[in-house]
Design an enzyme around this catalytic site. Structure first.
Site, PDB file in Angstrom:
ATOM      1  CD  GLU A 181      -3.055  -1.089   0.336  1.00 33.77           C
ATOM      2  OE1 GLU A 181      -3.429  -0.003  -0.036  1.00 33.77           O
ATOM      3  OE2 GLU A 181      -3.578  -2.168   0.252  1.00 33.77           O
ATOM      4  CB  CYS A 235      -1.490   7.441   1.528  1.00 39.89           C
ATOM      5  SG  CYS A 235      -3.131   6.522   2.054  1.00 39.89           S
TER       6      CYS A 235
HETATM    7  P1  NAD Z   1       8.230   4.452   5.205  1.00 40.82           P
HETATM    8  O1  NAD Z   1       8.290   3.461   3.843  1.00 40.82           O
HETATM    9  O2  NAD Z   1       9.503   5.326   5.444  1.00 40.82           O
HETATM   10  O3  NAD Z   1       8.043   3.370   6.475  1.00 40.82           O
HETATM   11  C1  NAD Z   1       7.044   2.443   6.531  1.00 40.82           C
HETATM   12  C2  NAD Z   1       7.358   1.554   7.574  1.00 40.82           C
HETATM   13  O4  NAD Z   1       8.586   0.997   6.907  1.00 40.82           O
HETATM   14  C3  NAD Z   1       7.752   2.055   9.026  1.00 40.82           C
HETATM   15  O5  NAD Z   1       7.292   0.799   9.841  1.00 40.82           O
HETATM   16  C4  NAD Z   1       9.401   1.680   8.526  1.00 40.82           C
HETATM   17  O6  NAD Z   1      10.015   1.456  10.005  1.00 40.82           O
HETATM   18  C5  NAD Z   1       9.420   0.638   7.669  1.00 40.82           C
HETATM   19  N1  NAD Z   1      10.644   0.401   6.874  1.00 40.82           N
HETATM   20  C6  NAD Z   1      11.454   1.393   6.610  1.00 40.82           C
HETATM   21  N2  NAD Z   1      12.659   1.054   5.925  1.00 40.82           N
HETATM   22  C7  NAD Z   1      12.399  -0.430   5.978  1.00 40.82           C
HETATM   23  C8  NAD Z   1      13.033  -1.318   5.448  1.00 40.82           C
HETATM   24  N3  NAD Z   1      14.141  -1.318   4.555  1.00 40.82           N
HETATM   25  N4  NAD Z   1      12.529  -2.738   5.504  1.00 40.82           N
HETATM   26  C9  NAD Z   1      11.403  -2.930   6.339  1.00 40.82           C
HETATM   27  N5  NAD Z   1      10.724  -2.021   6.498  1.00 40.82           N
HETATM   28  C10 NAD Z   1      11.288  -0.455   6.663  1.00 40.82           C
HETATM   29  O7  NAD Z   1       6.993   5.346   5.079  1.00 40.82           O
HETATM   30  P2  NAD Z   1       6.535   6.423   5.886  1.00 40.82           P
HETATM   31  O8  NAD Z   1       7.466   7.644   5.951  1.00 40.82           O
HETATM   32  O9  NAD Z   1       6.397   5.861   7.354  1.00 40.82           O
HETATM   33  O10 NAD Z   1       4.942   6.751   5.440  1.00 40.82           O
HETATM   34  C11 NAD Z   1       4.756   7.649   4.184  1.00 40.82           C
HETATM   35  C12 NAD Z   1       4.563   6.840   3.018  1.00 40.82           C
HETATM   36  O11 NAD Z   1       3.533   6.061   3.381  1.00 40.82           O
HETATM   37  C13 NAD Z   1       3.937   7.843   2.275  1.00 40.82           C
HETATM   38  O12 NAD Z   1       4.651   7.563   0.614  1.00 40.82           O
HETATM   39  C14 NAD Z   1       2.478   7.512   1.891  1.00 40.82           C
HETATM   40  O13 NAD Z   1       1.990   7.726   0.775  1.00 40.82           O
HETATM   41  C15 NAD Z   1       2.526   5.970   2.209  1.00 40.82           C
HETATM   42  N6  NAD Z   1       1.203   5.665   2.601  1.00 40.82           N
HETATM   43  C16 NAD Z   1       0.566   4.928   1.989  1.00 40.82           C
HETATM   44  C17 NAD Z   1      -0.763   4.376   2.568  1.00 40.82           C
HETATM   45  C18 NAD Z   1      -1.689   3.460   1.483  1.00 40.82           C
HETATM   46  O14 NAD Z   1      -2.566   3.024   2.207  1.00 40.82           O
HETATM   47  N7  NAD Z   1      -1.554   3.442   0.226  1.00 40.82           N
HETATM   48  C19 NAD Z   1      -1.064   5.000   3.798  1.00 40.82           C
HETATM   49  C20 NAD Z   1      -0.338   5.489   4.430  1.00 40.82           C
HETATM   50  C21 NAD Z   1       0.822   5.872   4.043  1.00 40.82           C
END
Ligand code: NAD
Length: 456
Positions: free
Chosen positions: A210, A244
């Site tokens: 997502e 998002c």
């Molecule tokens: P992110 O990708 O930085 O982090 C998300 C999660 O992934 C966190 O728990 C983080 O600890 C983990 N993570 C980070 N690096 C990782 C790795 N290498 N391996 C495994 N896990 C890892 O995202 P964010 O900054 O927390 O959120 C913002 C983003 O999320 C935006 O791009 C937004 O559009 C998207 N988002 C999408 C939805 C949706 O439903 N489509 C909903 C909310 C947010």
């Protein structure tokens, strides 16, 4: 050792304890009870992490998950029933069914922007599907992460559902050491989504991704401009734009540009007052890093409304920008903040070209009362989901699957779609033994005519 958690869950899953309807129902009721018990603590944690008002946090996080649990409880028995499907002529007098099998031990990774909802909503699907789950909340929402860990540990054994806190890039590789999850459900950014997809591919683990991206909103010459403005401002300012599916940028037909900007200013003032920075209902930006990133966008156009910010509280006013500098970062990055770039267009195709620079948005919002304009945008742009004459609300309809396409994600969830995401539909053909026609067995010589009769 982190990997011992999913390994212990696998052993527990293998006992078959999670299979029955009664077990799944009980766990959903326990989850519902613990959310209700901790409701005010969750709202407080969300205020600490993001400055969300209790009302906003309830509607978009706590209430959302309670609603999903209620809906799932009402339908779970039916979803779990093997589903009869038709059988083709060649296989008659057989009968065909889909059996919805649990996947096993799944991993759910959530971001910081809706740190409660985006962890718990997939968990509801995982429980409904009869799985064990390891949950990884976002380290950038530490109050919510710690609280969820406490709540989950209070009601569930670690061998069934466990929370592991910390940074994703260290936690996930540690969990994957010598363990293969049955599914990884990830919500977050596109780059991290790609990294997870690669890690999962090495073990052939299926994923739901997502992700985010730049979601356009389009106001045509045939829109109700005042209503559009209210709904765009809500979509852009809920959680201070850190959503998002927030409208990322706005395309407005030139004939209604001035009226739209006037209406947007009016909506912002009506909803957040003349001083949004001191409005306690208006959320803050999650981190200093994100705050500084957003400030860099402000000089990339002409500010026609807002533009103020407060470093101490990490708040940025709802801001309208026009005359965007070509190729500026604000039109490359997902903004993820309360800054709305506005472009005017003279005809559909010019607007479409702007949208096509960022293909496959997670959402698209079209404001029009003209059905051929509506059809044009539905047909021309592949996007995750969206609204006609609204923003965001498609996400809150449990009857609609939620998810992206292409760059904005893989797979869907919510309502029954969560159940399908966290189960395998096992197709079974049952053939009676009283009818065993010879033509289905070798030697096949001389049976071509018969085959062609059934298969053409
Ligand atoms: P992110 O990708 O930085 O982090 C998300 C999660 O992934 C966190 O728990 C983080 O600890 C983990 N993570 C980070 N690096 C990782 C790795 N290498 N391996 C495994 N896990 C890892 O995202 P964010 O900054 O927390 O959120 C913002 C983003 O999320 C935006 O791009 C937004 O559009 C998207 N988002 C999408 C939805 C949706 O439903 N489509 C909903 C909310 C947010």
């Amino acid at each position: 050792m982190l990997v011992q958690i999913p390994q212990a869950q696998q052993q527990y899953f293998n006992t078959g304890a999670t299979l029955s309807y009664h077990f799944r129902k009980q766990q959903l009721l326990m989850l519902q009870a613990v959310i209700r018990k901790y409701e005010s603590a969750i709202l407080e944690a969300l205020y600490t992490d993001l400055g969300k008002s209790a009302e906003e946090a309830y509607a978009s996080e706590v209430g959302f998950t309670l609603n999903e649990i209620k809906y799932t409880l009402a339908h779970l028995r039916k979803w779990m029933q093997p589903q009869s499907v038709r059988t083709n002529l060649l296989n008659l007098p057989g009968s065909s069914k889909l059996y919805y099998d649990p996947l096993g031990v799944v991993c759910i990774i959530a971001p910081w922007n809706y740190p409660f909802q985006l962890l718990i909503a997939p968990l509801i699907g995982a429980i409904a599907g009869g799985n064990c789950a390891v949950l990884k909340p976002s380290e950038l929402a530490p109050a919510t992460s710690a609280l969820v860990a406490t709540m989950i540990a209070e009601v569930f054994e670690q061998q069934y559902i466990a929370v592991v806190e910390g940074e994703g890039h260290t936690v996930l590789p540690a969990l994957l050491q010598g363990f293969r999850f049955a599914h990884i459900f990830f919500t977050g950014s596109i780059p991290v989504g790609k990294a997870i997809y690669q890690m999962a591919a090495a073990q052939l683990v299926p994923v739901t991704l997502e992700l985010g991206g730049k979601s356009p909103a389009i106001v045509t010459a045939n829109a109700n401009v005042k209503v559009a403005a209210d709904r765009i401002v809500l979509g852009k300012c809920l959680n201070a734009g850190q959503t998002c599916v927030a409208p990322d940028y706005l395309l407005v037909h030139e004939s209604v540009l001035d009226a739209t900007i006037t209406a947007l200013k009016d909506s912002i003032e009506r909803m957040y007052g003349k001083q949004p920075l001191t409005n306690t209902e208006y959320p803050k930006i999650i981190s200093e890093k994100r705050f500084q990133q957003l400030l860099q966008y402000l000089p990339q156009g002409t500010i026609v409304h807002g533009g103020g910010y407060d470093v101490a509280s990490r708040k940025i006013e709802p801001t309208l920008l026009t005359q965007i500098m070509p190729d500026s970062n604000i039109m490359q990055d997902e903004i993820f903040g309360p800054i709305l770039p506005i472009f005017s267009y003279s005809d559909h195709t010019a607007a479409l070209q702007i949208v096509q620079r960022q293909p496959n948005p997670l959402a698209l919002y079209i404001f029009t009362n003209n059905s051929s304009e509506e059809r044009f945008w539905m047909e021309q742009v592949p996007f995750g989901g969206g609204c006609v004459n609204n923003t965001l609300w498609h996400l809150a309809n449990e009857h609609l699957p939620f998810g992206g396409i292409g760059n904005s994600g893989i797979g869907t969830y919510h309502g029954k779609h969560s159940f399908y995401t966290f189960t395998h539909a096992k197709p079974i053909l049952k053939t009676p033994t009283w009818f065993n026609p010879a033509f289905k067995f070798p030697p096949f010589k001389g049976k071509m005519k018969l085959f062609k009769m059934f298969m053409k």
